[in-house]
Design an enzyme around this catalytic site. Structure first.
Site, short mmCIF file in Angstrom:
data_model
loop_
_atom_site.label_atom_id
_atom_site.label_comp_id
_atom_site.label_asym_id
_atom_site.label_seq_id
_atom_site.Cartn_x
_atom_site.Cartn_y
_atom_site.Cartn_z
N HIS A 75 0.98 -1.08 -0.02
CA HIS A 75 -0.14 -0.03 -0.07
C HIS A 75 0.87 1.33 -0.11
O HIS A 75 2.01 1.34 0.52
CB HIS A 75 -1.06 0.05 1.17
CG HIS A 75 -1.91 0.88 1.46
ND1 HIS A 75 -1.55 2.24 1.69
CD2 HIS A 75 -3.05 0.98 1.17
CE1 HIS A 75 -2.69 3.07 1.95
NE2 HIS A 75 -3.90 2.06 1.54
N ASP B 248 3.05 -4.78 7.99
CA ASP B 248 1.85 -3.78 7.97
C ASP B 248 0.85 -4.88 7.83
O ASP B 248 0.27 -5.55 7.16
CB ASP B 248 1.84 -3.27 6.53
CG ASP B 248 0.60 -2.55 6.33
OD1 ASP B 248 -0.34 -2.66 6.93
OD2 ASP B 248 0.60 -1.56 5.23
N GLN C 218 -4.50 -5.19 6.72
CA GLN C 218 -5.42 -5.88 6.26
C GLN C 218 -5.25 -7.37 7.05
O GLN C 218 -6.41 -8.07 7.04
CB GLN C 218 -5.07 -6.37 4.88
CG GLN C 218 -5.37 -5.34 4.06
CD GLN C 218 -6.64 -4.70 3.72
OE1 GLN C 218 -7.85 -5.42 3.89
NE2 GLN C 218 -6.89 -3.41 3.60
N LYS D 150 -10.26 -0.90 10.68
CA LYS D 150 -10.53 -2.17 9.74
C LYS D 150 -10.69 -3.51 10.57
O LYS D 150 -10.92 -4.46 9.99
CB LYS D 150 -9.03 -2.35 9.12
CG LYS D 150 -8.88 -1.18 8.11
CD LYS D 150 -7.96 -1.48 7.04
CE LYS D 150 -7.42 -0.30 6.34
NZ LYS D 150 -7.75 -0.02 4.98
N CYS E 293 -4.84 2.53 -3.62
CA CYS E 293 -3.47 3.14 -2.97
C CYS E 293 -2.61 1.90 -3.06
O CYS E 293 -1.54 1.88 -2.34
CB CYS E 293 -3.69 3.25 -1.58
SG CYS E 293 -5.13 4.53 -1.19
N1 PMP Z 1 -1.68 -0.82 4.61
C1 PMP Z 1 -2.70 -1.60 4.05
C2 PMP Z 1 -2.25 -2.96 3.57
C3 PMP Z 1 -3.91 -1.04 3.90
O1 PMP Z 1 -4.89 -1.86 3.33
C4 PMP Z 1 -4.19 0.23 4.46
C5 PMP Z 1 -5.66 0.79 4.30
N2 PMP Z 1 -6.08 0.44 3.05
C6 PMP Z 1 -3.07 0.82 4.94
C7 PMP Z 1 -2.13 0.40 5.04
C8 PMP Z 1 -3.55 2.39 5.56
O2 PMP Z 1 -4.44 2.23 6.49
P1 PMP Z 1 -4.89 3.67 7.18
O3 PMP Z 1 -5.53 4.60 5.95
O4 PMP Z 1 -6.09 3.16 8.03
O5 PMP Z 1 -3.88 4.45 7.61
#
Ligand code: PMP
Length: 405
Positions: free
Chosen positions: A122, A199, A202, A225, A363
């Site tokens: 991401h 990270d 997910q 999440k 993203c």
């Molecule tokens: N890393 C991953 C793998 C994600 O799926 C996401 C959210 N889509 C993020 C980072 C960023 O998370 P947040 O917007 O809650 O900071």
């Protein structure tokens, strides 16, 4: 054990309608819906004991501080960290990675040092490291993936070397749902005394985590999440690392003693929690963990496995649908395109049918580039979804094909 109807009744939004149609929520990868227990907890904080934490001597502040620290302990136990001091609250995964990239970078990264990420990341696990590389003259190295979006471990083993300072990879691809071999990645890094950041944005919702068993050095995730409130996240770090790292923000609550000549910082984890933290959401996150544990991780995982199998079967059976990220190690997320139909058209028609999916790059532009596409339609399911909803998705996709043919 609750029935699926009882579980769904715990989430008030699932009973609502959009455009007069029952909501079918398949965007759990972007954010999950909230059970009543979490909504009520936020309500409870603001109605009954709202007071700024760690500050007052009055009853409200004492109560909210106590609940905030109970929440920290619940996070510790949920991810099986060794100590409460290893749990730092942040604004979310993005906040956690930026904090770490800055702080770790200040302490440990110099010119020509290398940082390893993967193609699947991401943007939140790419851009902060790139910004660090720009500041310090260090280099970003990227683990490639195969055509199914699976990490090529042999290539990773070739990338890691004496210049590597940290390996930062996702537990699960948010764009494709493919699970990353974090165990092998961690073991190889540790064999060279290199720390790993996972990270878990997910991963935590679907796969859960045990940071001690997995021996992760850093693990980050967002509350929203995992059925908790938005605006709260966690940076877990082993004490041996966190105690070495400088604070990334200065301000109230993170200090020991302040004079104009010199300031000394507070103990862990407060040295990383400057200013008024989002204590209501931290307390709400603890309520989300209680809820998840009451449903049971085994139930969640078996339900989500069934949904993935069923949805894969339904979508694979529709002519012109192409699934990206075909792997036998996946969470309940499916990314697809309909041949000849733009993803936004698909998403828009499904929306009008009451079905919420995500369209775009998620993203995660680099992995979309690797797949040679501009984006996908993503269906991300969780334990409160049903086979009937997947049937409705199948019918909806057939409708899209009819409309655009
Ligand atoms: N890393 C991953 C793998 C994600 O799926 C996401 C959210 N889509 C993020 C980072 C960023 O998370 P947040 O917007 O809650 O900071």
């Amino acid at each position: 054990m609750k029935t699926i109807s009882e579980i769904r009744a715990d989430f008030p939004i699932l009973a609502t309608k959009v455009y007069g149609k029952p909501l079918i929520y398949f965007d759990n990868g972007a954010t999950s819906q909230k059970p009543e227990a979490v909504i009520n907890k936020l309500n409870e904080v603001y109605r009954n004991y709202n007071g700024n934490i760690h500050r007052g001597v009055h009853a409200l502040s004492d109560k909210s501080s106590e609940e905030y620290e109970i929440a920290r302990e619940k996070v510790r136990s949920f991810i099986n960290a060794e100590k409460k001091e290893e749990i730092v609250f942040t604004s979310g995964t993005t906040g956690s990675i930026n904090a770490l990239a800055f702080s770790f970078g200040e302490r440990f990264i110099n010119k020509d040092d290398e940082i390893i990420v993967s193609t699947l990341e991401h943007h939140a696990n790419i851009v902060p490291w790139q910004m660090l590389c720009e500041r310090k003259g260090s280099k970003l190295k990227v683990i490639p993936v195969n055509d199914n979006g699976e990490i090529i471990l042999e290539e990773y083993y070739k990338l890691i070397n004496q210049k590597t300072r940290i390996v930062a990879v996702t537990q699960v691809s948010n764009a494709l749902g493919v699970i990353v071999p974090v165990k092998e990645i961690t073991e190889a890094a540790h064999s060279m005394n290199i720390p790993v950041l996972i990270d878990g944005a997910q991963g935590i919702q679907h796969a859960g985590t045990d940071v001690r068993e997995s021996d992760f050095d850093f693990y980050v995730f967002s509350g929203h999440k995992i059925y908790g409130p938005a605006g709260i996240g966690v940076l877990y770090g082993k004490e041996k690392w966190l105690s070495e790292l400088p604070p990334y923000q200065g301000g109230g609550d993170m200090v020991d003693k302040v004079t104009f000549e010199k300031t000394t910082y507070g103990a862990l984890p407060l040295k990383f929690e400057a200013g008024t933290m989002n204590y209501p959401s931290a307390i709400g996150l603890a309520a989300a963990f209680d809820y998840v544990l009451s449903i049971g991780r085994e139930y969640i995982s078996s339900q989500e496995k069934d949904l993935l199998t069923y949805a894969t079967e339904i979508l694979s059976g529709i002519r012109r649908v192409k699934i990206f990220g075909k792997s036998d190690k996946k969470i309940s997320t499916i990314s697809f395109l309909i041949d000849g139909i733009h993803m936004y058209d698909t998403g828009m028609v499904l929306d009008k049918l009451g079905i919420a999916v995500r369209t775009g790059t998620h993203c995660a532009q680099p992995v979309m580039d690797r797949m040679g596409i501009d984006g996908t339609v993503r269906v991300s399911m969780c334990f409160y979804n049903t086979r009937e909803e997947i049937d409705a998705l199948g019918t909806g996709i057939e409708k899209v094909i009819q409309m655009f043919s």
